[in-house]
Design a protein around this motif. Sequence first.
Motif, PDB file in Angstrom:
ATOM      1  N   MET A   1       6.327   0.245  14.932  1.00 37.83           N
ATOM      2  CA  MET A   1       6.448   1.402  14.040  1.00 37.83           C
ATOM      3  C   MET A   1       5.758   1.103  12.714  1.00 37.83           C
ATOM      4  SD  MET A   1       7.766   4.434  13.726  1.00 37.83           S
ATOM      5  CE  MET A   1       8.961   4.559  15.043  1.00 37.83           C
ATOM      6  N   ILE A   2       5.021   2.093  12.212  1.00 34.38           N
ATOM      7  CA  ILE A   2       4.422   1.961  10.878  1.00 34.38           C
ATOM      8  C   ILE A   2       5.392   2.551   9.854  1.00 34.38           C
ATOM      9  CG2 ILE A   2       2.546   2.796   9.385  1.00 34.38           C
ATOM     10  CD1 ILE A   2       0.724   2.756  11.826  1.00 34.38           C
ATOM     11  N   ALA A   3       5.673   1.794   8.798  1.00 33.69           N
ATOM     12  CA  ALA A   3       6.539   2.292   7.721  1.00 33.69           C
ATOM     13  C   ALA A   3       5.644   2.742   6.572  1.00 33.69           C
ATOM     14  CB  ALA A   3       7.481   1.204   7.257  1.00 33.69           C
ATOM     15  N   ALA A   4       5.936   3.943   6.057  1.00 34.33           N
ATOM     16  CA  ALA A   4       5.162   4.498   4.941  1.00 34.33           C
ATOM     17  C   ALA A   4       6.133   4.868   3.813  1.00 34.33           C
ATOM     18  CB  ALA A   4       4.368   5.713   5.406  1.00 34.33           C
ATOM     19  N   PRO A   5       6.527   3.897   2.991  1.00 32.25           N
ATOM     20  CA  PRO A   5       7.447   4.210   1.891  1.00 32.25           C
ATOM     21  C   PRO A   5       6.849   5.253   0.946  1.00 32.25           C
ATOM     22  CG  PRO A   5       7.330   1.844   2.245  1.00 32.25           C
ATOM     23  CD  PRO A   5       6.254   2.448   3.088  1.00 32.25           C
TER      24      PRO A   5
ATOM     25  N   ALA B   1       5.462  -3.295   4.772  1.00 34.14           N
ATOM     26  CA  ALA B   1       5.027  -1.894   4.935  1.00 34.14           C
ATOM     27  C   ALA B   1       3.509  -1.909   5.113  1.00 34.14           C
ATOM     28  CB  ALA B   1       5.393  -1.067   3.712  1.00 34.14           C
ATOM     29  N   GLN B   2       3.019  -1.032   6.000  1.00 32.51           N
ATOM     30  CA  GLN B   2       1.571  -0.981   6.233  1.00 32.51           C
ATOM     31  C   GLN B   2       0.925   0.115   5.389  1.00 32.51           C
ATOM     32  OE1 GLN B   2       4.073  -0.756   8.440  1.00 32.51           O
ATOM     33  NE2 GLN B   2       3.522  -1.557  10.457  1.00 32.51           N
ATOM     34  N   TRP B   3       1.678   1.172   5.103  1.00 28.87           N
ATOM     35  CA  TRP B   3       1.140   2.320   4.373  1.00 28.87           C
ATOM     36  C   TRP B   3       1.980   2.577   3.117  1.00 28.87           C
ATOM     37  CZ3 TRP B   3      -0.035   6.978   8.198  1.00 28.87           C
ATOM     38  CH2 TRP B   3      -0.873   6.528   9.237  1.00 28.87           C
ATOM     39  N   VAL B   4       1.387   3.300   2.154  1.00 30.20           N
ATOM     40  CA  VAL B   4       2.145   3.875   1.026  1.00 30.20           C
ATOM     41  C   VAL B   4       1.973   5.382   1.127  1.00 30.20           C
ATOM     42  CG1 VAL B   4       2.356   4.091  -1.456  1.00 30.20           C
ATOM     43  CG2 VAL B   4       1.629   1.945  -0.485  1.00 30.20           C
ATOM     44  N   HIS B   5       3.066   6.132   1.058  1.00 29.08           N
ATOM     45  CA  HIS B   5       3.001   7.584   1.173  1.00 29.08           C
ATOM     46  C   HIS B   5       3.057   8.194  -0.227  1.00 29.08           C
ATOM     47  CE1 HIS B   5       3.629  11.363   3.420  1.00 29.08           C
ATOM     48  NE2 HIS B   5       4.494  11.694   2.477  1.00 29.08           N
ATOM     49  N   PHE B   6       2.092   9.063  -0.491  1.00 25.64           N
ATOM     50  CA  PHE B   6       1.870   9.558  -1.838  1.00 25.64           C
ATOM     51  C   PHE B   6       1.996  11.082  -1.819  1.00 25.64           C
ATOM     52  CE2 PHE B   6      -0.913  10.100  -5.560  1.00 25.64           C
ATOM     53  CZ  PHE B   6      -0.465   9.058  -6.345  1.00 25.64           C
TER      54      PHE B   6
ATOM     55  N   SER C   1      13.735  -2.720   8.616  1.00 21.39           N
ATOM     56  CA  SER C   1      14.553  -2.000   9.590  1.00 21.39           C
ATOM     57  C   SER C   1      13.765  -0.859  10.240  1.00 21.39           C
ATOM     58  CB  SER C   1      15.834  -1.463   8.934  1.00 21.39           C
ATOM     59  OG  SER C   1      15.527  -0.344   8.137  1.00 21.39           O
ATOM     60  N   LEU C   2      12.738  -0.371   9.558  1.00 18.86           N
ATOM     61  CA  LEU C   2      11.892   0.678  10.155  1.00 18.86           C
ATOM     62  C   LEU C   2      10.816   0.043  11.038  1.00 18.86           C
ATOM     63  CD1 LEU C   2      11.324   2.921   6.982  1.00 18.86           C
ATOM     64  CD2 LEU C   2      13.055   3.206   8.760  1.00 18.86           C
ATOM     65  N   CYS C   3      10.207  -1.045  10.530  1.00 19.64           N
ATOM     66  CA  CYS C   3       9.089  -1.655  11.267  1.00 19.64           C
ATOM     67  C   CYS C   3       9.521  -2.205  12.632  1.00 19.64           C
ATOM     68  CB  CYS C   3       8.471  -2.784  10.451  1.00 19.64           C
ATOM     69  SG  CYS C   3       7.575  -2.191   9.018  1.00 19.64           S
ATOM     70  N   VAL C   4      10.750  -2.649  12.752  1.00 23.92           N
ATOM     71  CA  VAL C   4      11.165  -3.259  14.029  1.00 23.92           C
ATOM     72  C   VAL C   4      11.340  -2.219  15.145  1.00 23.92           C
ATOM     73  CG1 VAL C   4      12.326  -5.280  13.033  1.00 23.92           C
ATOM     74  CG2 VAL C   4      13.645  -3.195  13.466  1.00 23.92           C
TER      75      VAL C   4
END
Length: 217
Positions: free
Chosen positions: A1-5, A27-32, A212-215
């Motif tokens: 899963m990709i996490a985008a905080p 985290a792989q992404w940042v959500h803007f 917890s999201l990435c796993v």
Amino acid sequence: MIAAPSVLSLDYSRMKEQVDELNASGAQWVHFDVMDGHFVPSLTFGPEILKGFRAMSDLVMDVHLMVTDPMHFSDIFAKAGADLITFHIEAVENEEDVRKLAAHIHELGCKAGISVKPKTPVETLRPYLNDFDLFLIMSVEPGFGGQKFIPESAQKISDLKAMLKESGSQAVIEVDGGVNGETAKICAEAGADVLVAGSYVFKNDIRRAVESLCVLQ
Ligand code: DX5
Ligand code: ZN
């Protein structure tokens, strides 16, 4: 899963510290979240803020345009360093313009995404399954962080998953709104590939929440 905080929920009085934590979090992404005070009532970030993040982080910059004029704003945010630009289908009038905008975002060198609000059926996305790199299902009404996940979103995710598979599209499904440790599992089971989370990440221990999201598979 990709996490985008989602940095909508970042504590800007401790920006440097929180971005450092984010960079180290997995985290792989940042959500803007870009809001124009018109498509949604709130007003958020301009391009200079994105440039600031770009300078502080190597993460993928995932820009979610909640704006009435996505053509104009995609130029501005592509220049500021966006990797991926998503706009709302509700902001565009007809099929031709949706395709034009997808092509325009690609010409700017970015990946292109399209989003549906909770009340917009996923069927409206069917004509575009092969035009976009990402499909964003809003699981709350856009405009504010900290809302409750709308349970009907799970069905929309799995319906979209089936539509994408059938069309042979490699696009990813992103889910945005009310994602936490529990609702993330529902989204993962339904077929989400990317989870946006604002409050859950920044109101908790950043690294642990991201983990917890990435796993999730
Ligand atoms: C809502 C935004 C979301 C929001 C998610 O309009 O698009 O990205 O930041 O926030 P949480 O995770 O707090 O629901
Ligand atoms: Zn968003």
